[in-house]
Design a protein around this motif. Structure first.
Motif, mmCIF file in Angstrom:
data_model
loop_
_atom_site.group_PDB
_atom_site.id
_atom_site.type_symbol
_atom_site.label_atom_id
_atom_site.label_comp_id
_atom_site.label_asym_id
_atom_site.label_seq_id
_atom_site.Cartn_x
_atom_site.Cartn_y
_atom_site.Cartn_z
ATOM 1 N N LEU A 1 2.652 3.782 -1.878
ATOM 2 C CA LEU A 1 2.953 4.121 -3.477
ATOM 3 C C LEU A 1 4.405 4.566 -3.552
ATOM 4 O O LEU A 1 4.955 5.172 -2.966
ATOM 5 C CB LEU A 1 1.893 5.455 -3.830
ATOM 6 C CG LEU A 1 0.431 5.166 -3.407
ATOM 7 C CD1 LEU A 1 -0.345 6.153 -3.528
ATOM 8 C CD2 LEU A 1 0.004 3.864 -4.067
ATOM 9 N N ASN A 2 5.005 4.093 -4.765
ATOM 10 C CA ASN A 2 6.276 4.359 -5.082
ATOM 11 C C ASN A 2 6.371 6.071 -5.334
ATOM 12 O O ASN A 2 7.533 6.394 -5.187
ATOM 13 C CB ASN A 2 6.594 3.679 -6.458
ATOM 14 C CG ASN A 2 7.036 2.130 -6.251
ATOM 15 O OD1 ASN A 2 7.089 1.887 -4.995
ATOM 16 N ND2 ASN A 2 6.596 1.386 -7.027
ATOM 17 N N SER B 1 0.834 -1.079 -0.117
ATOM 18 C CA SER B 1 -0.051 0.040 0.068
ATOM 19 C C SER B 1 0.856 1.409 0.032
ATOM 20 O O SER B 1 0.337 2.425 0.203
ATOM 21 C CB SER B 1 -0.975 -0.103 1.054
ATOM 22 O OG SER B 1 -0.227 -0.014 2.255
#
Length: 196
Positions: A76-77, A74
């Motif tokens: 996020l990059n 969950s």
């Protein structure tokens, strides 16, 4: 001839005993996985922030769980970089009553409020062919890189005084009283010198 009420009571009693033994027998050979996820926000002196995430996995059942895998996808990059550890991990087994723990650290890239979804724990039970799934507890929303007012120099003194003010005042009065009683008065010391 037996009483119909006593027959009904006996049937209910037998049914309860059968249910109890079937449930206790069925649940005696199953792992019960509980996962707890927590995140701590750490502000660094450079103005950046990191998030330390710890996931604890508990087996509250009565048998061993095998092929445990944890995935927490969950983060996020575009908002976080993994700087220590990994967001996934696997173990061979988790015995009944055992605990596994996994920690990783993320660097925050963007400002805002972020809510993470529960991590997914998959495991195998020898009596079932399909993998079982458990979900971790969610975390509270994190306000990352939020503007925080600078801490004032004497805020700690105000907090200390607010918490322990009455104790400090009592001690101060006692010290002042002891000082006044124990120290000789100047006028008494001058009078004793004149008499000699």
């Amino acid at each position: 001839m037996a009483d119909p009420i006593s027959k009904a009571l006996i049937l209910v009693f037998v049914f309860i005993i059968l249910c109890f033994f079937s449930n206790s027998h069925a649940s005696s050979d199953v792992p019960f996985i509980i996962a707890h996820k927590k995140a701590n926000l750490n502000r660094l002196k450079s103005g950046s922030e990191t998030v330390s995430v710890t996931i604890d996995i508990y087996n509250q059942g009565t048998s061993t769980a095998y092929d445990i895998s944890l995935a927490d996808d969950s983060w996020l990059n575009d908002a976080f970089n993994v700087i220590s550890g990994s967001t996934s991990k696997s173990w061979e087994k988790l015995d009944a009553g055992g605990v596994l723990s996994h920690t990783f650290e993320l660097e925050v890239k963007t400002k805002g409020v972020f809510s993470s979804e529960p991590a997914v724990v998959k495991f195998r039970i020898p009596t079932k062919a399909a993998l079982q799934e458990a979900y971790s507890s969610p975390i509270l929303p994190l306000d990352v890189l939020a503007d925080r007012p600078p801490e004032k120099k004497f805020d700690w003194a105000k907090r200390l005084l607010a918490r322990y003010g009455s104790i400090i005042s009592v001690i101060s009065i006692m010290v002042l009283f002891v000082y006044l009683v124990a120290s000789p008065s100047k006028s008494g010391a001058k009078g004793s010198k004149k008499k000699r």
